[in-house]
Design an enzyme around this catalytic site. Sequence first.
Site, PDB file in Angstrom:
ATOM      1  N   HIS A 148     -58.900  29.349  63.854  1.00  0.00           N
ATOM      2  CA  HIS A 148     -58.215  28.243  64.519  1.00  0.00           C
ATOM      3  C   HIS A 148     -56.809  28.667  64.921  1.00  0.00           C
ATOM      4  O   HIS A 148     -56.318  29.722  64.513  1.00  0.00           O
ATOM      5  CB  HIS A 148     -58.138  27.015  63.606  1.00  0.00           C
ATOM      6  CG  HIS A 148     -59.439  26.281  63.491  1.00  0.00           C
ATOM      7  ND1 HIS A 148     -60.423  26.663  62.612  1.00  0.00           N
ATOM      8  CD2 HIS A 148     -59.931  25.190  64.154  1.00  0.00           C
ATOM      9  CE1 HIS A 148     -61.454  25.833  62.734  1.00  0.00           C
ATOM     10  NE2 HIS A 148     -61.184  24.942  63.653  1.00  0.00           N
ATOM     11  N   LYS A 152     -52.693  24.927  62.641  1.00  0.00           N
ATOM     12  CA  LYS A 152     -53.576  24.179  61.734  1.00  0.00           C
ATOM     13  C   LYS A 152     -53.072  24.285  60.304  1.00  0.00           C
ATOM     14  O   LYS A 152     -52.750  25.384  59.830  1.00  0.00           O
ATOM     15  CB  LYS A 152     -55.015  24.699  61.833  1.00  0.00           C
ATOM     16  CG  LYS A 152     -56.028  23.870  61.051  1.00  0.00           C
ATOM     17  CD  LYS A 152     -57.451  24.271  61.395  1.00  0.00           C
ATOM     18  CE  LYS A 152     -58.475  23.496  60.575  1.00  0.00           C
ATOM     19  NZ  LYS A 152     -58.358  22.030  60.760  1.00  0.00           N
TER      20      LYS A 152
END
Length: 258
Positions: A148, A152
């Site tokens: 990600h 995040k």
Amino acid sequence: MIRLAIAGATGRTGRAALDLALRDAGFEVAAALTLGDDPACGSSLQAAGRTVRPVSELETECDVLVDFTVAAGTVSWLSVCERRGIPMVIGATGHDDDQLLQIERAAAVIPIVKASNFSIGINVILSLVKRLAEGLGGKYDIEIVEAHHRHKVDAPSGTALALLKELRTTVGACAGGETIYGREGHTGERPYGQIGVHALRMGELVGRHEIHFSGPGETVTLQHTAHSRETFAAGALRAAEWIVSRRPGLYSMQDVMA
């Protein structure tokens, strides 16, 4: 027409949901919500060619609230929805045990769809991984790798944990059925039943999940890549349409797709 409130509307995925809802004649955006300490609260943002003012209080009526905030934000909006009888779609992740318990208790009062990932593709994969593990048997090593963007805040991702949960029900009974998060040092030979989970955080990646099954003479890999946050937004809006007519209970995206 469904009157929709979107919590976390100033975040990336919430903004995508706001933009999509404003373009959909089936929805009316009743409120773009954010937490009170958000610098964007009370300012203006552009979505679908319109000017929207994010607020921290839900002062209008709505049929459903979609939550794309953070774990603590979920709890804040959960109490509002429970008090006012508003169905909820929860897309935030990273909830601790106490927060998950609060969600379960609220689901006795209001209908809630909670999903770690609203992508249709990922939810199809969730229905496949357990069957694949059963078909391949306990001699196949399983590794989950998720990647990600650098912003995040939780790891592993909620989606990786959902995949792990599905797989654990199949391979947990195997000898050495443990979960290991990354590896370092002299780890020894890998025991059967072990599942490895690895998290990558880099750049602006929207999201990628890989599930590897490696056994005698072959490796089988399932991979899903999200190219934009619109895929999550579209799934959340589909869940919002579905939940408004449901009885209280805790539902998943699998229920929505069924």
